[in-house]
Design a protein around this motif. Structure first.
Motif, mmCIF file in Angstrom:
data_model
loop_
_atom_site.group_PDB
_atom_site.id
_atom_site.type_symbol
_atom_site.label_atom_id
_atom_site.label_comp_id
_atom_site.label_asym_id
_atom_site.label_seq_id
_atom_site.Cartn_x
_atom_site.Cartn_y
_atom_site.Cartn_z
ATOM 1 N N LEU A 109 -11.372 1.459 -6.025
ATOM 2 C CA LEU A 109 -12.646 1.517 -5.306
ATOM 3 C C LEU A 109 -12.963 0.223 -4.562
ATOM 4 O O LEU A 109 -13.620 0.246 -3.511
ATOM 5 C CB LEU A 109 -13.784 1.845 -6.282
ATOM 6 N N LEU A 110 -12.493 -0.906 -5.078
ATOM 7 C CA LEU A 110 -12.797 -2.190 -4.438
ATOM 8 C C LEU A 110 -11.748 -2.613 -3.414
ATOM 9 O O LEU A 110 -12.077 -3.227 -2.394
ATOM 10 C CB LEU A 110 -12.943 -3.278 -5.505
ATOM 11 N N VAL A 111 -10.480 -2.289 -3.668
ATOM 12 C CA VAL A 111 -9.405 -2.770 -2.790
ATOM 13 C C VAL A 111 -9.086 -1.777 -1.672
ATOM 14 O O VAL A 111 -8.731 -2.181 -0.564
ATOM 15 C CB VAL A 111 -8.142 -3.087 -3.612
ATOM 16 N N LEU A 112 -9.220 -0.482 -1.950
ATOM 17 C CA LEU A 112 -8.926 0.515 -0.927
ATOM 18 C C LEU A 112 -9.701 0.271 0.373
ATOM 19 O O LEU A 112 -9.117 0.354 1.459
ATOM 20 C CB LEU A 112 -9.212 1.915 -1.466
ATOM 21 N N PRO A 113 -10.995 -0.058 0.331
ATOM 22 C CA PRO A 113 -11.731 -0.272 1.587
ATOM 23 C C PRO A 113 -11.303 -1.498 2.377
ATOM 24 O O PRO A 113 -11.776 -1.701 3.504
ATOM 25 C CB PRO A 113 -13.190 -0.419 1.115
ATOM 26 N N THR A 114 -10.410 -2.332 1.815
ATOM 27 C CA THR A 114 -9.947 -3.511 2.558
ATOM 28 C C THR A 114 -8.737 -3.194 3.438
ATOM 29 O O THR A 114 -8.336 -4.027 4.254
ATOM 30 C CB THR A 114 -9.555 -4.644 1.596
ATOM 31 N N ALA A 115 -8.150 -2.004 3.279
ATOM 32 C CA ALA A 115 -6.915 -1.666 4.001
ATOM 33 C C ALA A 115 -7.059 -1.694 5.517
ATOM 34 O O ALA A 115 -6.117 -2.092 6.216
ATOM 35 C CB ALA A 115 -6.397 -0.310 3.539
ATOM 36 N N PRO A 116 -8.198 -1.270 6.105
ATOM 37 C CA PRO A 116 -8.277 -1.270 7.574
ATOM 38 C C PRO A 116 -8.339 -2.657 8.210
ATOM 39 O O PRO A 116 -8.143 -2.773 9.427
ATOM 40 C CB PRO A 116 -9.591 -0.506 7.860
ATOM 41 N N ARG A 117 -8.611 -3.692 7.442
ATOM 42 C CA ARG A 117 -8.756 -5.028 8.017
ATOM 43 C C ARG A 117 -7.422 -5.575 8.509
ATOM 44 O O ARG A 117 -6.352 -5.218 8.001
ATOM 45 C CB ARG A 117 -9.375 -5.988 6.990
ATOM 46 N N ASP A 141 0.838 -1.195 0.000
ATOM 47 C CA ASP A 141 0.000 0.000 0.000
ATOM 48 C C ASP A 141 0.872 1.244 0.000
ATOM 49 O O ASP A 141 1.920 1.292 0.655
ATOM 50 C CB ASP A 141 -0.909 0.024 1.238
ATOM 51 N N GLY A 142 0.425 2.274 -0.698
ATOM 52 C CA GLY A 142 1.171 3.511 -0.795
ATOM 53 C C GLY A 142 0.600 4.613 0.073
ATOM 54 O O GLY A 142 -0.276 4.382 0.916
ATOM 55 N N PRO A 143 1.053 5.838 -0.141
ATOM 56 C CA PRO A 143 0.639 6.949 0.722
ATOM 57 C C PRO A 143 -0.844 7.251 0.668
ATOM 58 O O PRO A 143 -1.445 7.618 1.682
ATOM 59 C CB PRO A 143 1.469 8.130 0.198
ATOM 60 N N LEU A 144 -1.480 7.104 -0.499
ATOM 61 C CA LEU A 144 -2.909 7.397 -0.598
ATOM 62 C C LEU A 144 -3.724 6.447 0.257
ATOM 63 O O LEU A 144 -4.661 6.865 0.959
ATOM 64 C CB LEU A 144 -3.357 7.315 -2.061
ATOM 65 N N VAL A 145 -3.383 5.156 0.235
ATOM 66 C CA VAL A 145 -4.101 4.174 1.053
ATOM 67 C C VAL A 145 -3.910 4.477 2.529
ATOM 68 O O VAL A 145 -4.868 4.423 3.316
ATOM 69 C CB VAL A 145 -3.618 2.745 0.733
ATOM 70 N N HIS A 146 -2.706 4.831 2.921
ATOM 71 C CA HIS A 146 -2.443 5.094 4.341
ATOM 72 C C HIS A 146 -3.184 6.331 4.829
ATOM 73 O O HIS A 146 -3.605 6.390 5.983
ATOM 74 C CB HIS A 146 -0.941 5.239 4.575
ATOM 75 N N VAL A 147 -3.342 7.318 3.955
ATOM 76 C CA VAL A 147 -4.070 8.522 4.348
ATOM 77 C C VAL A 147 -5.553 8.223 4.533
ATOM 78 O O VAL A 147 -6.194 8.724 5.471
ATOM 79 C CB VAL A 147 -3.863 9.630 3.290
ATOM 80 N N LEU A 148 -6.120 7.386 3.664
ATOM 81 C CA LEU A 148 -7.557 7.153 3.679
ATOM 82 C C LEU A 148 -7.992 5.968 4.529
ATOM 83 O O LEU A 148 -9.172 5.870 4.879
ATOM 84 C CB LEU A 148 -8.054 6.943 2.239
ATOM 85 N N ALA A 149 -7.081 5.066 4.850
ATOM 86 C CA ALA A 149 -7.467 3.834 5.547
ATOM 87 C C ALA A 149 -8.131 4.108 6.889
ATOM 88 O O ALA A 149 -9.097 3.425 7.266
ATOM 89 C CB ALA A 149 -6.246 2.941 5.738
ATOM 90 N N GLY A 150 -7.643 5.094 7.628
ATOM 91 C CA GLY A 150 -8.208 5.383 8.937
ATOM 92 C C GLY A 150 -9.592 6.000 8.894
ATOM 93 O O GLY A 150 -10.254 6.125 9.935
ATOM 94 N N LYS A 151 -10.043 6.373 7.699
ATOM 95 C CA LYS A 151 -11.353 7.009 7.565
ATOM 96 C C LYS A 151 -12.407 6.077 6.979
ATOM 97 O O LYS A 151 -13.503 6.518 6.628
ATOM 98 C CB LYS A 151 -11.218 8.250 6.667
#
Length: 239
Positions: free
Chosen positions: A85-93, A33-43
């Motif tokens: 759109l499909l994989v980004l929401p899996t980052a918090p798991r 995961d890159g910087p965009l995923v890390h910024v949005l994962a917590g939200k």
């Protein structure tokens, strides 16, 4: 942030908890995961189950490829947007499910397929696409090999490497604007230098540290008991 898992605070950590912690850290590293995923994962709250969502992304990219939806113009962004759109929401798991180990290979497959589909549709040189896939694949292999030996890449590498999400968006945007070949050339050169230099320097430092440790151990073995006693006595007197 992807970092080497820190040692537990308690003197006797629970073995099962330690295993789960390391497994989570490894799979998150393998995702790249890159910087965009890390910024949005917590939200994103709890997020989506990683395997079904990532598999759906891969199948969706295959579907738009087979139907010929990816054509010159802004439809070049479709594969990147689908995966994002499909994989980004899996980052918090926490990726501790029974089959969650499938997430990284499914994600790499979706990323590589998207790169190839967009590149071929935009008329980019095939050899350049091959080199880009090879560079990202090498980075993935290097990460897997290192973490399996408890040698963790620094966190900044995953940020500097842009992550799968920014790589796909850059390629999609370059194709949509009709400038994919120079964008691919610049991206490939940048990632090659970044991953190659960081990997080589890390392994060189490790080899030097290992050689120094071996030399110190050999010196300790060669030291006579009298010398060891004299050295210990001298250090005690200095203290």
């Amino acid at each position: 942030m992807i970092t080497q898992p820190q040692a537990a605070a308690t003197p006797t950590p629970d073995p099962d908890e330690e295993r789960r912690r390391i497994q989570t850290a490894r799979l998150l590293a393998y995702r790249d995961d890159g910087p965009l995923v890390h910024v949005l994962a917590g939200k994103l709250g709890k997020g989506l189950p990683p395997v079904p969502a990532t598999l759906a992304a891969l199948l969706a990219v295959i579907a738009v490829t087979v139907t010929g939806l990816v054509q010159p113009g802004f439809t070049m962004l479709v594969p990147a947007l689908i995966v994002l759109l499909l994989v980004l929401p899996t980052a918090p798991r926490d990726h501790l499910g029974r089959f969650d180990w499938l997430t990284p290979p499914l994600l790499r497959a979706a990323e590589f397929l998207s790169m190839i589909v967009v590149g071929l549709a935009a008329g980019a040189p095939k050899w350049l696409l091959f080199v880009l896939v090879y560079v990202v694949g090498y980075h993935t292999y290097d990460t897997v090999y290192r973490t399996r030996q408890s040698i963790w890449p620094p966190a900044w590498v995953f940020y500097a490497g842009l992550g799968w999400e920014l790589r796909l968006l850059i390629i999609g945007a370059g194709a949509a604007l009709g400038v994919l070949t120079p964008v691919l050339a610049a991206l490939t050169a940048y990632l090659f230098v970044l991953f190659a230099v960081e990997s080589v320097t890390s392994w060189v430092r490790l080899d030097k540290a290992s050689a120094q440790a071996a030399a110190d151990a050999e010196q300790d073995l060669e030291q006579s008991p009298e010398d060891a006693l004299e050295q210990a006595t001298g250090e005690a007197e200095k203290a």
